[in-house]
Design a protein around this motif. Structure first.
Motif, mmCIF file in Angstrom:
data_model
loop_
_atom_site.group_PDB
_atom_site.id
_atom_site.type_symbol
_atom_site.label_atom_id
_atom_site.label_comp_id
_atom_site.label_asym_id
_atom_site.label_seq_id
_atom_site.Cartn_x
_atom_site.Cartn_y
_atom_site.Cartn_z
ATOM 1 N N SER A 86 0.910 -1.187 0.121
ATOM 2 C CA SER A 86 -0.043 0.168 -0.057
ATOM 3 C C SER A 86 0.723 1.176 -0.069
ATOM 4 O O SER A 86 0.246 2.387 -0.135
ATOM 5 C CB SER A 86 -0.888 0.072 1.083
ATOM 6 N N TRP A 105 4.971 -0.773 3.108
ATOM 7 C CA TRP A 105 3.703 -1.179 4.076
ATOM 8 C C TRP A 105 2.858 -2.158 3.297
ATOM 9 O O TRP A 105 2.649 -2.022 2.120
ATOM 10 C CB TRP A 105 2.720 0.191 4.115
ATOM 11 N N HIS A 163 -2.246 -2.434 8.234
ATOM 12 C CA HIS A 163 -0.897 -2.352 7.476
ATOM 13 C C HIS A 163 0.102 -2.791 8.334
ATOM 14 O O HIS A 163 0.091 -2.295 9.473
ATOM 15 C CB HIS A 163 -1.119 -0.777 6.966
ATOM 16 N N PRO A 184 -3.410 4.812 6.750
ATOM 17 C CA PRO A 184 -4.050 3.551 7.063
ATOM 18 C C PRO A 184 -3.968 3.339 8.690
ATOM 19 O O PRO A 184 -3.163 3.814 9.358
ATOM 20 C CB PRO A 184 -3.240 2.708 6.536
ATOM 21 N N LYS A 191 -0.686 -4.205 3.328
ATOM 22 C CA LYS A 191 -2.082 -4.312 3.852
ATOM 23 C C LYS A 191 -2.336 -5.810 3.456
ATOM 24 O O LYS A 191 -2.420 -6.538 2.591
ATOM 25 C CB LYS A 191 -2.851 -3.561 2.678
#
Length: 244
Positions: A40, A49, A59, A186, A51
């Motif tokens: 992400s 990161w 995340h 996130p 997800k």
């Protein structure tokens, strides 16, 4: 919830001592613990990161195992970040987890299908095989090939190893810029540590928990789950700390 439970199991497994190996010669070696999900965000040339599958807002910060990319403030840092961004952003990948580092990040090899992204970055001259004492790391052959062919960061010659750059100049001031914009921060694990200063992502998410505009700005740029920019204009806490 399944991914959260699975992540807890992974963390416990990494924190626990390994069980004694079975004496049966026909026993099959255990397979690496793995996570799957979608990339992400790309933070820099060796951090991203993930997800995780099954949770809309979980995340996890991943540090690519076996490579060392240029620091964000180092020559080649932006190019290395862009290279990982092109390879990984939005892709469904598998993380073969090896450990957690001192900052709490998961360390593992990142695979897009059968493609090892760390291997690809070193082959393209966008990162070095990570070194430890006399061990030149898992991608030393790929690094030598990139150097010989003058690929990527080696094109002009004289590229400096990130560890040598850190010894000479210290960590970069502030945080590295993200290679890709995230439409909303996130919500998930806050495990990254900044490359400089005393700030760290420690779970604070609201303006009421900040003490200055500078602190709020740092958290907005670098930490997951921050809720300080309701109008998404890039300026946090406009009523409390950062009035225009």
């Amino acid at each position: 919830m399944k991914s959260i439970v699975w992540l807890v199991v992974v963390m416990l497994a990494l924190a626990s001592p390994a069980a004694p190996a079975a004496q049966n010669k026909s026993s099959v070696p255990p397979q690496p613990v793995a996570l799957t999900g979608t990339v992400s965000r790309v933070v820099d040339g060796d951090t991203l990161w993930l997800k995780t599958e099954g949770d809309g807002d979980l995340h996890v910060v991943i540090r690519l195992e076996g490579i060392d990319a240029p620091e964000s403030c180092q020559v080649g840092g932006a190019e290395a970040t862009a290279a990982l961004n092109a390879l990984a952003l939005g892709r469904n990948v598998t993380i073969r987890i090896a450990a957690r580092d001192e900052h709490g990040r998961i360390v593992g090899k990142v695979f897009d299908g059968e493609k090892d992204l760390g291997d690809r970055l070193v082959r393209d001259g966008m990162a070095w095989s990570s070194r430890y004492q006399f061990d030149r790391g898992p991608y030393v052959a790929e690094e030598r090939m990139a150097l010989a062919l003058k690929r990527g960061l080696h094109a002009a010659g004289g590229a400096i190893l990130p560890r040598d750059f850190r010894k000479a100049h210290g960590p970069c001031e502030g945080a590295p810029k993200a290679a890709a914009a995230v439409p909303s921060a996130p919500v998930g694990l806050a495990v990254a540590t900044p490359p400089g200063g005393n700030l760290r992502c420690d779970g604070r998410t609201y303006c009421s928990q900040m003490s200055s505009c500078a602190e709020a700005t740092w958290f907005l740029k670098n930490c997951p789950g921050v809720k300080m920019d309701g109008d998404r204009d890039g300026v946090p806490c406009e009523l409390q700390w950062c009035p225009r």
